[in-house]
Enzyme design. Sequence first.
Site, mmCIF file in Angstrom:
data_model
loop_
_atom_site.group_PDB
_atom_site.id
_atom_site.type_symbol
_atom_site.label_atom_id
_atom_site.label_comp_id
_atom_site.label_asym_id
_atom_site.label_seq_id
_atom_site.Cartn_x
_atom_site.Cartn_y
_atom_site.Cartn_z
ATOM 1 C CG PHE A 1 17.393 -13.932 -1.339
ATOM 2 C CD1 PHE A 1 16.202 -14.033 -1.740
ATOM 3 C CD2 PHE A 1 18.400 -13.208 -2.352
ATOM 4 C CE1 PHE A 1 15.536 -13.048 -2.636
ATOM 5 C CE2 PHE A 1 17.814 -12.556 -3.255
ATOM 6 C CZ PHE A 1 16.500 -12.503 -3.617
ATOM 7 N NE ARG B 1 -7.376 -13.353 8.805
ATOM 8 C CZ ARG B 1 -7.713 -12.414 9.657
ATOM 9 N NH1 ARG B 1 -7.170 -12.637 10.665
ATOM 10 N NH2 ARG B 1 -8.661 -11.610 9.518
ATOM 11 C CB ILE B 2 -3.962 -15.033 2.267
ATOM 12 C CG1 ILE B 2 -3.475 -16.561 1.870
ATOM 13 C CG2 ILE B 2 -3.501 -14.246 1.344
ATOM 14 C CD1 ILE B 2 -2.304 -16.943 2.040
ATOM 15 N N GLY C 1 11.900 -6.958 0.204
ATOM 16 C CA GLY C 1 11.090 -6.730 -1.137
ATOM 17 C C GLY C 1 10.082 -7.763 -1.076
ATOM 18 C CD GLN D 1 7.776 -13.043 -0.886
ATOM 19 O OE1 GLN D 1 8.661 -13.718 -0.389
ATOM 20 N NE2 GLN D 1 8.438 -12.073 -1.839
ATOM 21 C CD GLU E 1 12.524 -19.176 3.789
ATOM 22 O OE1 GLU E 1 14.004 -19.802 4.126
ATOM 23 O OE2 GLU E 1 12.114 -18.896 4.861
ATOM 24 C CG ASN F 1 -1.407 -7.937 -0.225
ATOM 25 O OD1 ASN F 1 -1.593 -8.314 -1.238
ATOM 26 N ND2 ASN F 1 -1.383 -6.467 0.065
ATOM 27 C CB ALA G 1 9.054 -16.771 11.040
#
Length: 751
Positions: free
Chosen positions: A250, A640-641, A478, A650, A717, A643, A519
């Site tokens: 974090f 764009r994703i 993670g 997240q 975030e 996964n 990022a």
Amino acid sequence: MSDIALNQNPAHQRHGSNIGQPLTRREGVLKVTGAADYAADHHPAGMLHAVLAVSRIARGRVASLDVAAAKAHPGVVEVMTPQNRPALAEDPDAKTNPFMFRLDLLQNDRVRYANQAIAVVIAETLEAAAEGAALLAPRYEVEPARTGLDGDESFIPKAVGVGNPAAVSRGDVEAGLAEAALRVEAVYDTPAQYHNAMEPHAIVAAWDGDRLSIDTPSQGLAMAQGRIAGLFGLPPQNIKIRSPYLGGGFGSKGLISGPQILGILAARLVGRPVKLTLKREHMYGPVGHRAPTRQTLRLGASTDGSLTALHHHTRTATSTFDDFFEPASDVSHTLYATPALATSHEGVRLDAGTPLFMRAPGEATGSIALESAIDEMAFACGMDPLAFRLKNYAEVEPISGKPFSSKALRDCYRQGAERFGWSRRTLQPRQMRDEAGLLVGWGVGTATFPALMFQAKATAIIRRDGSGAVEIGAHDMGQGAWTALAQIAADGLGLDIDQVDFVSGHSDLPDAGIAGGSAHTATAGMAIHKAGEEVIAKLAALATGDERSPLFGAGNAGVTAREGRLMRRDDTSRSESYADIMSRAGLDRIEAQGASAQDPAAAGAYAMHAHGAVFAEVKVDPDLGQVRATRVVGAFAAGRIINPRMVRSQYFGGMIWGVSFALHEQAVTDARSGRIMNANLGDYHVPVNADVPSLEAILVEEHDPHVNALGVKGVGEIGITGTAGAVANAVWHATGVRVRSFPITLDQLLV
């Protein structure tokens, strides 16, 4: 199997591209079975244990330590103090770049904050080291501690965040407020918060002459290697850091911390490997935290609900010896259209550890205040809060006037509202109840986070048998990086993910930048993508230049890579496998390097952000003031994703943290001593399963041709930034009580 080379893929079903597939975590089985080894799991031969002795005061000096008593304890080997600490090649208080922060490394007897290390006890066992630390019985010369945002005179910092100006404006705010038909001015307070990752900071350090081997959790391997090299006067290549698994970070593990360096110094002092693991309470001070803020929002609006001015001012704190200022006001740069906008910051110095980056630094603190103020103005205008946000929708970035590289926020509002059932919300507060008589409130918050990208490098390899490998010193704390980056690697090499070894997690590999600022996927992913392009180009040159190949004469531009084969673009029946090309060329492997960096032209021309809308439901006991968040729906657009399974994870994590910010989380400081009174996971409240509401994350489709070649934005975030404000606004809607000091507690509602 290597602990840093993962090719584990349990029953993945893939259709076409690896990118976009909801693959499970490649390291998931290792983690849930206990086979994944974290830093503190390592026990080299001859290893000793080190325990910190920490200050119980926040300001003053250590007058004495009973070193003799500690050393006389059975099993204690040595006690490291300012008198015998090995020399360093660099002053730990020196700063040569914006990402370098001052460290407490026993350089003198001064105490600058509670939980500062004042000695290190090294022993044969952990128990002996802990008992030796207790026997030191420090005596102090105590000075009054400066605590709280009123604890010292304020000043204007040179910069906030990392190099951001402390004050920015566009248009005439005072004139905009003067001409406004409606005005809102309110002050919002947010407390200090601490990262509290499940895995505490730990280090196992072993010297071999002038070579250093380290196991330690790190979000930035190359940066940690460089910092250690400077402090010890070593070439970076003499330092190997292994960090395959992190139990959360974090932001707290983005930079090497003082306790980690003390572990290295202890190993040098005794000439044996040393393990140093922080106790939970020791993580409240030397490894960063989120600073408290007091934010003043002034808004003006016309009778039709159009904003005429917005001023966002933040008072925040840093330590007495270093500079990091939470850039809370900066979130107002990007969200709402107004002809006049100004943001500003002031700082105070406290006797506390230096605050540093904590998930959504600036945006998390700033957005809960901004979204609360926007709701207050919507109510003053007699408008639905969502309608007010749409009325003041920013088509260009308000502070800069730049167009957005992409912005699907309207779609986020629409899809989230429809799924949540927002149209059934009452305008007036305290009008909705459930069947048990509990007050029900619905709130909305806008989510935003910049789409950042740093510099990184990667190596891509194609082997004789047609399989591939990608090497990069990436970090997975993670968030699923090892899975998402492996998907990018497989697509770049034109192979199935099972045919690609993804090698990561140590400092001998190419620099992947830092896993921060949401990022990492864009940064490391672009380096991997570029490396894949380069190695495929080399392979294509072998085939198209070989008369024996069916691809001879096609030229690189006319060849594409898919399923382990190169094929002509104009005639896909003419193809050849990687293995055949490599075998005929007599090569065991070919490799190429790739690098990523944001296109400066695009960065200069466009404002780049991810966006979202979060809708929250809370229920409040009207007699006791107890609050439960019962439902949260978030709709997010982040390019764009790679996964969707990892992305939803997240978003859920961010939304849970947003609930925590609004209702649970705060560090309580004793104003007399400067000590944090709830420095443990029992008293420092974070949501447990019973506190987690029904969560839903909607992945809104968005194509961004400018942000990077992959079209990827960060997702780690952004979920905090909308959720905290949505929950706070829902509490107001349920109760009619506007709480402006967070977290919201029941005593604030019993009025």
